[in-house]
Structure formats: C-alpha cells, structure tokens
Design an enzyme around this catalytic site. Structure first.
Site, PDB file in Angstrom:
ATOM      1  N   ASN A  10       0.862  -1.185   0.000  1.00  0.00           N
ATOM      2  CA  ASN A  10       0.000   0.000   0.000  1.00  0.00           C
ATOM      3  C   ASN A  10       0.897   1.234   0.000  1.00  0.00           C
ATOM      4  OD1 ASN A  10      -1.801   2.050   0.446  1.00  0.00           O
ATOM      5  ND2 ASN A  10      -2.420   1.372   2.494  1.00  0.00           N
ATOM      6  N   TRP A  11       0.985   1.889  -1.154  1.00  0.00           N
ATOM      7  CA  TRP A  11       1.878   3.050  -1.267  1.00  0.00           C
ATOM      8  C   TRP A  11       1.288   4.295  -0.609  1.00  0.00           C
ATOM      9  CZ3 TRP A  11       3.667   2.980  -7.142  1.00  0.00           C
ATOM     10  CH2 TRP A  11       4.373   1.789  -7.376  1.00  0.00           C
ATOM     11  N   LYS A  12       0.007   4.234  -0.238  1.00  0.00           N
ATOM     12  CA  LYS A  12      -0.662   5.414   0.324  1.00  0.00           C
ATOM     13  C   LYS A  12      -0.454   6.602  -0.626  1.00  0.00           C
ATOM     14  CE  LYS A  12      -0.295   3.217   4.774  1.00  0.00           C
ATOM     15  NZ  LYS A  12      -0.160   3.313   6.223  1.00  0.00           N
ATOM     16  N   HIS A  97      -9.656   0.841   5.056  1.00  0.00           N
ATOM     17  CA  HIS A  97      -8.320   1.004   5.637  1.00  0.00           C
ATOM     18  C   HIS A  97      -8.411   1.934   6.846  1.00  0.00           C
ATOM     19  CE1 HIS A  97      -4.202   2.378   6.154  1.00  0.00           C
ATOM     20  NE2 HIS A  97      -3.863   1.215   5.632  1.00  0.00           N
ATOM     21  N   GLU A  99      -6.803   4.428   7.763  1.00  0.00           N
ATOM     22  CA  GLU A  99      -6.750   5.879   7.479  1.00  0.00           C
ATOM     23  C   GLU A  99      -8.065   6.360   6.885  1.00  0.00           C
ATOM     24  OE1 GLU A  99      -3.077   5.436   5.384  1.00  0.00           O
ATOM     25  OE2 GLU A  99      -2.232   4.843   7.327  1.00  0.00           O
ATOM     26  N   GLU A 169      -5.101  -4.977  10.608  1.00  0.00           N
ATOM     27  CA  GLU A 169      -4.089  -3.948  10.820  1.00  0.00           C
ATOM     28  C   GLU A 169      -4.429  -3.195  12.106  1.00  0.00           C
ATOM     29  OE1 GLU A 169      -1.999  -2.688   6.938  1.00  0.00           O
ATOM     30  OE2 GLU A 169      -3.880  -1.593   7.012  1.00  0.00           O
ATOM     31  N   GLY A 175       2.555   2.461  10.894  1.00  0.00           N
ATOM     32  CA  GLY A 175       3.477   3.576  10.775  1.00  0.00           C
ATOM     33  C   GLY A 175       4.156   3.971  12.080  1.00  0.00           C
ATOM     34  N   SER A 214       3.609  -1.805  10.416  1.00  0.00           N
ATOM     35  CA  SER A 214       5.056  -1.748  10.671  1.00  0.00           C
ATOM     36  C   SER A 214       5.795  -3.029  10.277  1.00  0.00           C
ATOM     37  CB  SER A 214       5.343  -1.383  12.129  1.00  0.00           C
ATOM     38  OG  SER A 214       4.908  -0.056  12.392  1.00  0.00           O
ATOM     39  N   GLY A 235       2.999  -0.886   4.268  1.00  0.00           N
ATOM     40  CA  GLY A 235       3.000   0.517   3.860  1.00  0.00           C
ATOM     41  C   GLY A 235       4.417   1.002   3.631  1.00  0.00           C
ATOM     42  N   GLY A 236       4.975   1.685   4.634  1.00  0.00           N
ATOM     43  CA  GLY A 236       6.271   2.348   4.496  1.00  0.00           C
ATOM     44  C   GLY A 236       7.372   1.488   3.881  1.00  0.00           C
TER      45      GLY A 236
HETATM   46  P1  13P Z   1       3.026   0.650   7.649  1.00  0.00           P
HETATM   47  O1  13P Z   1       3.581  -0.618   7.063  1.00  0.00           O
HETATM   48  O2  13P Z   1       3.717   1.885   7.149  1.00  0.00           O
HETATM   49  O3  13P Z   1       2.927   0.561   9.135  1.00  0.00           O
HETATM   50  O4  13P Z   1       1.524   0.776   7.099  1.00  0.00           O
HETATM   51  C1  13P Z   1       0.681  -0.307   7.227  1.00  0.00           C
HETATM   52  C2  13P Z   1      -0.528  -0.052   6.424  1.00  0.00           C
HETATM   53  O5  13P Z   1      -1.349   0.784   6.769  1.00  0.00           O
HETATM   54  C3  13P Z   1      -0.699  -0.809   5.181  1.00  0.00           C
HETATM   55  O6  13P Z   1      -1.982  -0.675   4.680  1.00  0.00           O
END
Ligand code: 13P
Length: 250
Positions: A10-12, A97, A99, A169, A175, A214, A235-236
């Site tokens: 997930n590149w956000k 998600h 967010e 999640e 994050g 994470s 994500g990150g």
């Molecule tokens: P991180 O891997 O940056 O914690 O993000 C997780 C996430 O929200 C993937 O959808």
C-alpha cells in the site's frame, strides 16, 4: 489467481506517475516471477495506469486501488468508482483502511457498501479491520474487530465472502514501528477466522487473512510464520523497490 502467501504493497499517498514508472521498472528487475505467492501493488489512483503499462507482460504482479466510492457513478467530485478502477487495471481494492476510517470518518456501513460494489465489478475487496490503542487497552479489541467484520461483509453472500481478502491492521501498529507480538497477531487472526466461519460457513476458509502494521525486512519472516497469517499488507517498507522485493521473496 491468489496463492498464499500474499504480499500487498500500500503506497498510500506516495509515488506519482513518474516515480511509479521508475519504481516498477526497478522492482521488476529485483523480483522474478514466483508462482508460489501473490504480489500486488496499490499505487495512488493517478498512478494506476502507469503501473499497469510499466508492468507490461509481468501479469504476475497484481494491481489494486486504495479506495473506491460506495456508489457506481455520479456527481461525487474527486472520487473514483469501482468500474473506473477496474478499467485502469485494478483487480483488488482496499476497503475500510484505518486511514479511511480514522482520518476520513468512513463507517462500517460504508465499508460494507464498498465491499459489495467491488465484488460486483470484478475487484477483490481487501477488507481492513483493526482496533485503536485505546480500544485495545480497554479490552475492546476483539469486539471492535468482530463488529467491523460482521458489518463489513453483511451485504454479500457466503460465496462472495470466500473470495475476499481480510487484512488485520491494528491501528497502533501502523506507521509506528510497533508490530503486534506473534501471540497477539495469532489470537486476533483466530478470532477473525472463527467469525468468518460463523457468518459465512467453512467456505470462508478460502479468504486469506493478512497482517499489516510496521512490517519491514527484519520482521517479515517472523510475522509470516505466525499461525493464521496468510500474508502481509505493507505501507512504508514497500516504498523502496529493492526492500519491497526482498520482503516479497520471504
Ligand atoms: P506501515 O507498514 O507503514 O505501518 O503501514 C501499514 C498499512 O497501513 C498498510 O496498509
């Protein structure tokens, strides 16, 4: 075809079209096709067709969109619909998600509508669930996740449930550098699996359950070995193509 384990990136709100093109070209060099796993990228909607075109014949890499509107079309300035995402190459969609829920106020009912709409338009929903830190500390984590799941799938039938993906999640792990312990992750994955069976029968065992929050190169293997974890939503640590390729080879 979705084979376990699954590795979803997930590149956000990162990597516009130019960066996405360079990223994908690099990633394809670092990662040879593997038929024993499923790798998918969720770029921002604006980069979807670029990623699709750069992917070219590497159709082993699946594409997804990070969000869709809960209606098929209409006067919804700034939104993207399920059929448009499909047309742009997406075959998966993140729904609910954390967010979307906590920054944009998305409800369980909206997540349910999106899950149903996605299934109708050829997008596999990846229904995201997870509790906040306050909910966990109050001993409310399981109830919250069960409710997100129960409402989230209540507009689709058992056959469609068997074809979705769930992502656990925990909000406090996203994050933050804090991952769930293997025991906490496996306990919640068991709750999710049991709830799915109760709601949609044993056929729902076909729905993979991913862990996210994470995940990085150092902990990917440990998390993937947790009982009940069928894959990772990252994500990150997915933003760098070489590091992401390493995680996808776990
Ligand atoms: P991180 O891997 O940056 O914690 O993000 C997780 C996430 O929200 C993937 O959808």
């Amino acid at each position: 075809m979705i084979n376990r384990p699954l590795f979803f990136a997930n590149w956000k709100m990162n990597h516009g079209p130019s960066e996405a093109r360079a990223y994908l070209a690099a990633f394809l060099n670092f990662f040879a096709p593997h038929d024993d796993r499923t790798v998918a990228m969720f770029p921002p909607a604006l980069s979807l067709t670029t990623v699709r075109d750069t992917r070219a014949n590497r159709t082993d890499i699946l594409l997804g969109v990070q969000n869709i509107h809960s209606q098929e079309k209409g006067a919804f300035t700034g939104e993207n619909s399920a059929p448009m995402a499909h047309d742009a190459g997406a075959r998966l969609v993140l729904v609910g998600h954390s967010e979307r829920r906590h920054v944009f106020g998305e409800t369980n009912v909206e997540a349910a509508s999106k899950t149903a709409l996605a299934s109708r338009f050829g997008l596999t929903p990846v229904l995201c669930v997870g509790e906040t830190l306050a909910q966990r500390e109050m001993g409310d984590a399981e109830r919250v996740v069960i409710e997100q799941l129960t409402v989230g799938i209540n507009q689709i039938g058992p056959a469609a449930v068997a074809a979705i993906v769930i992502a656990y999640e925990p909000v406090w792990a996203i994050g933050t550098g804090h991952t769930a312990t293997p025991d906490d992750a496996s306990a919640m994955h068991r709750v999710i699996r049991t709830t799915l069976r109760e709601l949609a029968g044993n056929g729902s065992d076909r729905a993979p359950i991913l862990y996210g929050g994470s995940v990085n190169r150092a902990n990917a293997k440990t998390l993937l070995e947790v009982e009940g974890v069928d894959g990772l939503l990252v994500g990150g640590a997915s933003l760098d193509p070489e590091g992401w390729a390493e995680i996808c080879r776990t």
